[in-house]
Design an enzyme around this catalytic site. Structure first.
Site: not given
Length: 720
Positions: A565, A686
């Site tokens: 990320s 995610h």
């Protein structure tokens, strides 16, 4: 891989003209997953990855060890509502944690089991909140990693569904009113009512009555006229008197805060009074209940004029800054993370239990809640991390909290302020043989002279009388993974990690750098790594790698880096700024095109952390380090693996596609020696995922790094 070739990716003449500068974007077409060229290119990347993976002999061994180490299971601290307590627990063999309730008679019952809702394992529990009385439960679930939560309400006793599905409830908190007939929540509007492309924004705080049509909710409490990227939360005190509404501008380190007295207004039309508006700091308020000895007062955590945090007190009905009285001042070396109030009648005086992080290591202290005087400490089992401070909702004299460190799976501990004793409340659900490791916290010097700390974990033994913070490593250089994040005020603190232990037990070293951009040293540390200061994060990371090499922990050929990320942006910048420093890179669900990042996923909500391309000065910051725009032909780039997830709604996989194509085109390193690979996964997003999906991706990542860094993984190295 000598016979392998990279899939061809057309380079187009797309150019953005920004603030007097031409910015080429040769792989613009890879932004569209439906483009026939993207589909074909992605399929070819899948084939290349599968062929490369066949040469990684360590994948099965890592999968076995990761599975065993995750067999500890997980447990959360209890959340009390009267005599009921709520918690999550994942037993060995379970793919997801299960939400449970324990009744007053000790009976334990399942409330929400994601695996029962979806045997495929792709449904996740995103959040939950019991009503004040503990007889109703609001919970949020999402499918296939999308994080687009759907809200439901059930009866805790009968499990009857009382409300929902309520869609478009991503990231909402639920602020129950007493009685459980209504609650405040945050919802996005229907896509048809907002401009195209803005559907996921324009959140509003609403009041909803259980069992009614959510699309008919017309009682809007807050959000009209506010920026579209704001995040909100609303909470109500247990006695039902006070409503608090919190507004964040995206992920900015500041908030606006309002309170309303619901006895002088109403839940439908609360008279919100500002506590702070338009200030550049964070503040949170907790108003004491009517039956508390501190009734009529509000406790205030703030980093205003105190970047490491402090606690103030003020009259609940008049919270203007001039009325704040400092109760617990800022500690010059420790960050005040959270606190809870013990104010039960059994205690001689009300107490504040204060959780701090000192140089990334947790600690707990007791303070007099009236004077702020420190009156004691609560010992922890080691140098680790604590979270989830919780108390009973009526007459609290005890707390529960979660504790973990690099070799201790999460356990729940209980402290009784009447006796001063701390005991183990609930241990790890599963028994696992945890390898012996050595953990050191070292200090190194960054490019600008700043002292930065780093945890170094390996299987070596410290020599008697040695200084763990200095001197060369005596175990000899080993294949090493350097991990970092450095952003969004997120600290990197000690925690049990199957991925770390699996790598270390196989013979490697794992390092975690406490980079600027995190909160390890308070808000100033965060701001020193955001916006115009973002390069500090990358420099801190480069210096961490240099320290590991210079002190004999590893060599350049044995040094790999890993981040996800925002940490994917970190390692993307690292490999493009100093490709010569690293042998291999794992760049997980990364953010890499910093010129167009605001157009996709949740990117526009992050411009308070990175900056916006719309501003000429901020564009200059972004283009200076944007990894995608700093790939140079003829450079020998490190071997790089991009794990990405098709349902990722935070960071679009397009970032990885574009940089992978750019690196494959530009690198002068032979594919056989330093491949650039894309690992795609469907029905995953995610964050939250099942245990088997976690094992699958990490086994591949670690096997890739083992092959590149020369870690010889044998059966004995990871046997279970």
């Amino acid at each position: 891989m000598s016979s392998f070739v990279y899939p061809q990716a057309e380079r187009v003449a797309a150019v953005d003209h920004l603030h007097g500068r031409d910015v080429p974007d040769p792989y613009r077409w890879l932004e569209d997953p439906e483009d026939s060229r993207t589909v074909a290119w992605s399929a070819a990347q899948d084939t290349l990855f599968a062929e490369a993976r066949q040469g990684w002999t360590a994948t099965p061994a890592f999968a076995e060890r990761l599975t065993a180490l995750m067999g500890t299971g997980d447990v959360s601290a209890p959340f009390w509502c009267g005599e009921r307590r709520f918690l999550t627990r994942r037993l060995p063999g379970q793919e997801h944690a299960v939400l449970l309730v324990v009744d007053a008679d000790g009976t334990e019952r399942v409330l929400v089991d994601p695996a029962a809702l979806d045997p495929s394992g792709t449904t996740t529990l995103d959040g939950w909140q019991p009503s004040k009385e503990g007889d109703r439960l609001a919970y949020l679930i999402s499918e296939a990693g999308t994080e687009e939560s759907v809200l439901y309400v059930i009866d805790v006793v009968t499990l009857e569904r009382l409300d929902g599905p309520i869609t478009r409830a991503r990231y909402t908190e639920v602020g129950w009113l007493p009685g459980g007939e209504a609650y405040y929540y945050v919802r996005k509007p229907h896509p048809d009512t907002v401009p195209e492309g803005d559907e996921q924004y324009h959140r509003r705080v609403k009041l909803h009555k259980v069992g009614t049509d959510p699309d008919a909710d017309d009682i809007e409490i807050f959000g009209e006229g506010q920026p579209k990227t704001n995040y909100y939360s609303a909470s109500v005190t247990r006695d039902g008197r006070w409503l608090t509404v919190d507004m964040h501008a995206g992920t900015a380190p500041r908030n606006d805060l309002y309170v309303a007295d619901l006895t002088t207004s109403s839940p439908e039309r609360p008279a919100l009074v500002p506590v702070q508006v338009g200030l550049d700091n964070l503040t949170a308020v907790a108003i004491c209940e009517a039956d508390s000895p501190l009734a009529g007062s509000a406790l205030i955590w703030t980093d205003r004029e105190a970047p490491r945090g402090r606690i103030c007190v003020a009259p609940a009905g008049d919270l203007v800054y001039e009325n704040w009285r400092e109760l617990i001042p800022e500690d010059p070396e420790a960050v005040l993370d959270s606190y809870t109030l013990l104010d039960g009648p059994e205690l001689e005086r009300p107490l504040l239990v204060v959780a701090r992080t000192r140089h990334a290591v947790g600690e707990l202290a007791l303070h007099d809640a009236r004077t702020g005087e420190k009156v004691g400490e609560i010992p922890l089992p080691g140098l680790g991390t604590l979270s989830g401070l919780g108390t009973r909702t009526d007459g609290a004299h005890e707390i529960w909290f979660a504790y973990t460190d690099f070799t201790t799976p999460t356990q729940i501990r209980h402290f009784d302020a009447r006796t001063g004793r701390t005991t183990l409340w609930e241990g790890t659900p599963g028994e696992v043989e945890i390898p012996e490791v050595r953990t050191r916290q070292v200090t190194y010097t960054a490019k600008d002279g700043t002292a930065v700390r780093m945890f170094v974990i390996d299987g070596g033994e410290r020599e008697p009388g040695s200084d763990a913070d200095s001197g060369p490593d005596t175990a000899g250089p080993k294949p090493t993974i350097l991990y970092g994040y450095g952003g969004f005020n997120v600290p990197q603190t000690p925690a049990y990690s199957a991925r770390i232990l699996a790598w270390v037990q196989a013979g490697g070293t794992y390092a975690v750098a406490n980079l600027r951009g995190g909160s390890e040293e308070g808000e100033e540390w965060h701001r020193a790594g955001m916006m115009e200061n973002k390069q500090n994060v990358f420099d801190d990371f480069h210096a961490a790698g240099d320290w590991l090499v210079e002190n004999g922990v590893t060599t350049r050929d044995q040094l790999g880096i890993f981040g996800g990320s925002n940490g994917g942006l970190l390692v993307g910048a690292a490999l493009t700024q100093h490709p010569e420093k690293y042998a291999a890179v794992v760049c997980w669900a990364p953010l890499l095109d910093m010129i167009r990042y605001e157009r996709f996923g949740l990117g526009v909500t992050w411009n308070e952390e990175y900056g916006t391309v719309e501003d000429p000065e901020q564009f200059g910051w972004l283009i200076a380090y944007s990894p995608y725009h700093h790939v140079h032909e003829g450079t020998a780039y490190p071997a790089t693996l991009f794990p990405v997830f098709d349902s990722d709604s935070r960071v679009d996989p397009l970032h990885a596609r574009k940089l992978a194509a750019a690196l494959q085109h530009a690198t002068s390193a032979p594919i056989a020696d330093r491949p650039v690979l894309l690992r795609r996964e469907s029905e995953a997003g995610h964050a939250g995922r099942s245990v088997s999906k976690v094992v699958g991706v990490y086994a591949d990542m670690w096997a890739f790094l083992a092959a590149q860094l020369g870690l010889e993984v044998t059966g004995a190295g990871v046997e279970v």
